[in-house]
Design a protein around this motif. Structure first.
Motif, PDB file in Angstrom:
ATOM      1  N   ILE A 141       1.216  -1.441  -0.156  1.00 31.61           N
ATOM      2  CA  ILE A 141       0.104  -0.333   0.109  1.00 31.61           C
ATOM      3  C   ILE A 141       1.292   1.722   0.095  1.00 31.61           C
ATOM      4  CG2 ILE A 141      -1.997   1.371   1.756  1.00 31.61           C
ATOM      5  CD1 ILE A 141      -2.383  -1.097   2.214  1.00 31.61           C
ATOM      6  N   GLU A 142       1.985   1.240   0.594  1.00 33.72           N
ATOM      7  CA  GLU A 142       3.123   2.270   0.872  1.00 33.72           C
ATOM      8  C   GLU A 142       3.298   2.581  -0.527  1.00 33.72           C
ATOM      9  OE1 GLU A 142       7.245   2.704   3.010  1.00 33.72           O
ATOM     10  OE2 GLU A 142       5.345   2.208   4.531  1.00 33.72           O
ATOM     11  N   GLU A 143       3.932   1.581  -1.082  1.00 29.12           N
ATOM     12  CA  GLU A 143       4.422   1.081  -2.171  1.00 29.12           C
ATOM     13  C   GLU A 143       3.676   2.501  -3.147  1.00 29.12           C
ATOM     14  OE1 GLU A 143       6.492  -1.617  -3.445  1.00 29.12           O
ATOM     15  OE2 GLU A 143       8.015  -1.920  -1.971  1.00 29.12           O
ATOM     16  N   GLU A 144       2.252   1.832  -3.191  1.00 29.21           N
ATOM     17  CA  GLU A 144       1.506   2.240  -4.520  1.00 29.21           C
ATOM     18  C   GLU A 144       1.382   3.703  -4.292  1.00 29.21           C
ATOM     19  OE1 GLU A 144      -3.531   1.725  -5.572  1.00 29.21           O
ATOM     20  OE2 GLU A 144      -2.163   0.013  -4.015  1.00 29.21           O
ATOM     21  N   LYS A 145       0.988   4.044  -3.014  1.00 35.98           N
ATOM     22  CA  LYS A 145       0.543   5.594  -2.229  1.00 35.98           C
ATOM     23  C   LYS A 145       2.259   6.427  -3.017  1.00 35.98           C
ATOM     24  CE  LYS A 145      -2.130   5.176   1.801  1.00 35.98           C
ATOM     25  NZ  LYS A 145      -1.894   5.501   2.966  1.00 35.98           N
ATOM     26  N   ASN A 146       2.739   5.917  -2.799  1.00 33.34           N
ATOM     27  CA  ASN A 146       4.417   6.751  -3.196  1.00 33.34           C
ATOM     28  C   ASN A 146       4.645   6.702  -4.942  1.00 33.34           C
ATOM     29  OD1 ASN A 146       4.889   7.573  -1.216  1.00 33.34           O
ATOM     30  ND2 ASN A 146       6.777   5.203  -1.150  1.00 33.34           N
ATOM     31  N   HIS A 147       3.768   5.850  -5.544  1.00 34.33           N
ATOM     32  CA  HIS A 147       4.154   5.329  -6.425  1.00 34.33           C
ATOM     33  C   HIS A 147       2.173   6.817  -7.211  1.00 34.33           C
ATOM     34  CE1 HIS A 147       3.976   3.762 -10.938  1.00 34.33           C
ATOM     35  NE2 HIS A 147       2.368   3.637 -11.043  1.00 34.33           N
ATOM     36  N   LEU A 148       1.728   6.573  -7.479  1.00 34.13           N
ATOM     37  CA  LEU A 148       0.737   7.748  -7.269  1.00 34.13           C
ATOM     38  C   LEU A 148       0.840   8.913  -7.071  1.00 34.13           C
ATOM     39  CD1 LEU A 148      -2.756   5.920  -5.368  1.00 34.13           C
ATOM     40  CD2 LEU A 148      -1.995   6.442  -8.452  1.00 34.13           C
ATOM     41  N   ALA A 149       1.582   9.090  -5.986  1.00 35.17           N
ATOM     42  CA  ALA A 149       2.637  10.874  -5.601  1.00 35.17           C
ATOM     43  C   ALA A 149       3.497  10.824  -6.509  1.00 35.17           C
ATOM     44  CB  ALA A 149       2.756  10.511  -3.678  1.00 35.17           C
ATOM     45  N   LYS A 150       3.794  10.104  -6.515  1.00 30.28           N
ATOM     46  CA  LYS A 150       5.137  10.548  -8.151  1.00 30.28           C
ATOM     47  C   LYS A 150       4.247  11.135  -9.311  1.00 30.28           C
ATOM     48  CE  LYS A 150       9.195   8.632  -9.993  1.00 30.28           C
ATOM     49  NZ  LYS A 150      10.265   7.639 -10.360  1.00 30.28           N
ATOM     50  N   ILE A 151       3.033  10.020  -9.438  1.00 30.25           N
ATOM     51  CA  ILE A 151       2.366  10.577 -10.771  1.00 30.25           C
ATOM     52  C   ILE A 151       1.547  12.046 -10.687  1.00 30.25           C
ATOM     53  CG2 ILE A 151       0.325   9.829 -12.112  1.00 30.25           C
ATOM     54  CD1 ILE A 151       0.837   6.755 -11.869  1.00 30.25           C
ATOM     55  N   PHE A 152       1.483  12.011  -9.232  1.00 30.83           N
ATOM     56  CA  PHE A 152       1.026  13.422  -8.850  1.00 30.83           C
ATOM     57  C   PHE A 152       2.063  14.585  -9.721  1.00 30.83           C
ATOM     58  CE2 PHE A 152       0.412  17.099  -6.256  1.00 30.83           C
ATOM     59  CZ  PHE A 152      -1.038  17.708  -6.203  1.00 30.83           C
ATOM     60  N   ASP A 153       3.123  14.867  -8.572  1.00 29.78           N
ATOM     61  CA  ASP A 153       3.940  15.593  -8.836  1.00 29.78           C
ATOM     62  C   ASP A 153       4.541  15.937 -10.635  1.00 29.78           C
ATOM     63  OD1 ASP A 153       4.446  16.332  -5.836  1.00 29.78           O
ATOM     64  OD2 ASP A 153       5.740  14.443  -5.639  1.00 29.78           O
ATOM     65  N   GLU A 154       5.086  14.294 -11.075  1.00 24.55           N
ATOM     66  CA  GLU A 154       5.587  14.596 -12.472  1.00 24.55           C
ATOM     67  C   GLU A 154       4.397  14.611 -13.991  1.00 24.55           C
ATOM     68  OE1 GLU A 154       7.949  11.456 -12.921  1.00 24.55           O
ATOM     69  OE2 GLU A 154       9.569  11.850 -11.404  1.00 24.55           O
ATOM     70  N   SER A 155       3.056  14.775 -13.433  1.00 19.65           N
ATOM     71  CA  SER A 155       2.245  15.030 -14.563  1.00 19.65           C
ATOM     72  C   SER A 155       2.627  16.837 -15.393  1.00 19.65           C
ATOM     73  CB  SER A 155       1.338  15.021 -14.266  1.00 19.65           C
ATOM     74  OG  SER A 155       0.020  15.285 -15.287  1.00 19.65           O
ATOM     75  N   LEU A 156       2.176  16.589 -16.406  1.00 17.40           N
ATOM     76  CA  LEU A 156       2.902  17.551 -16.892  1.00 17.40           C
ATOM     77  C   LEU A 156       1.835  18.687 -17.266  1.00 17.40           C
ATOM     78  CD1 LEU A 156       4.886  16.790 -20.033  1.00 17.40           C
ATOM     79  CD2 LEU A 156       5.495  18.262 -17.726  1.00 17.40           C
ATOM     80  N   ASN A 157       0.515  17.999 -16.725  1.00 13.94           N
ATOM     81  CA  ASN A 157      -1.014  18.526 -16.613  1.00 13.94           C
ATOM     82  C   ASN A 157      -1.419  18.907 -15.097  1.00 13.94           C
ATOM     83  OD1 ASN A 157      -2.269  17.826 -18.961  1.00 13.94           O
ATOM     84  ND2 ASN A 157      -2.023  15.247 -18.471  1.00 13.94           N
ATOM     85  N   GLU A 158      -1.925  19.717 -15.899  1.00 15.00           N
ATOM     86  CA  GLU A 158      -2.494  20.666 -13.974  1.00 15.00           C
ATOM     87  C   GLU A 158      -3.007  20.307 -13.030  1.00 15.00           C
ATOM     88  OE1 GLU A 158      -2.711  24.848 -14.272  1.00 15.00           O
ATOM     89  OE2 GLU A 158      -2.307  25.099 -16.069  1.00 15.00           O
TER      90      GLU A 158
END
Length: 202
Positions: A61-78
């Motif tokens: 669960i922790e790794e999934e949250k980190n992965h989603l956080a990375k997607i949030f941070d790195e997305s070029l869409n606002e």
């Protein structure tokens, strides 16, 4: 983790660490290990008690949250997250900071009113209150965003009401539709030109 355990044993003290282990069949699993020294009457450590807790699910669960956080941070869409009561931004991703020219620290003291044509809070709430009333699950709004340097660009906003802990928050995913608008404008100009040519030919 092994070095932490080794150090604790050498010093005769308690410690807690996380270990990556493998079952006989090669399956990976994670353990949280707590060790506590047992001393004899002379105060000499004779044994350690170790308690193992399987935290494989927690780790996943922790790794999934980190992965989603990375997607949030790195997305070029606002992507914007703002409080439903105060309307103040709680978080915005890198794409939003890059597009609008504000830092995260600046965003924290702002609301969507600062970057959109809505004249005040009442006008903004009139638009988004349909989500609070549960009339719809998602709201799509086409508007413009105002950059820090004063320039603007057309956007399509997908807005949803969500939960962050026990707080109601709005999550906005914004698409820059500048190219789409330019393409539509060129197409309309081309149609208008061809129509005029056709009239002249007739």
């Amino acid at each position: 983790a092994i070095n932490i355990l080794k150090d604790a044993v050498e010093k005769g003290v308690s410690c807690q660490t996380t270990l990556r282990n493998y079952k006989k069949d090669g399956t990976l699993f994670w353990n949280e290990l707590n060790i506590t020294p047992i001393k004899n009457k002379k105060g000499i450590v004779t044994n350690f008690i170790g308690i193992l807790n399987d935290i494989t699910d927690k780790k996943a669960i922790e790794e999934e949250k980190n992965h989603l956080a990375k997607i949030f941070d790195e997305s070029l869409n606002e992507i914007h997250v703002f409080d439903a009561k105060t309307l103040k931004f709680i978080n915005v991703n890198y794409g939003a900071q890059k597009s609008l020219g504000y830092t995260l620290d600046e965003f924290i003291n702002m609301t969507p009113i600062d970057i959109t044509p809505f004249k005040d809070e009442a006008e903004l709430r009139e638009t988004i209150d349909v989500l609070q009333k549960k009339n719809i699950e998602k709201l799509e709004v086409e508007t413009v965003h105002l950059r820090k340097d004063g320039t603007q660009y057309p956007v399509k906003t997908h807005l949803q009401l969500s939960k962050l802990g026990d707080r109601d928050v709005y999550v906005a995913i914004i698409l820059d539709i500048t190219e789409q608008k330019n393409h539509t404008k060129k197409l309309e100009e081309t149609v208008a030109k061809r129509t005029e040519e056709l009239k002249k030919a007739l």
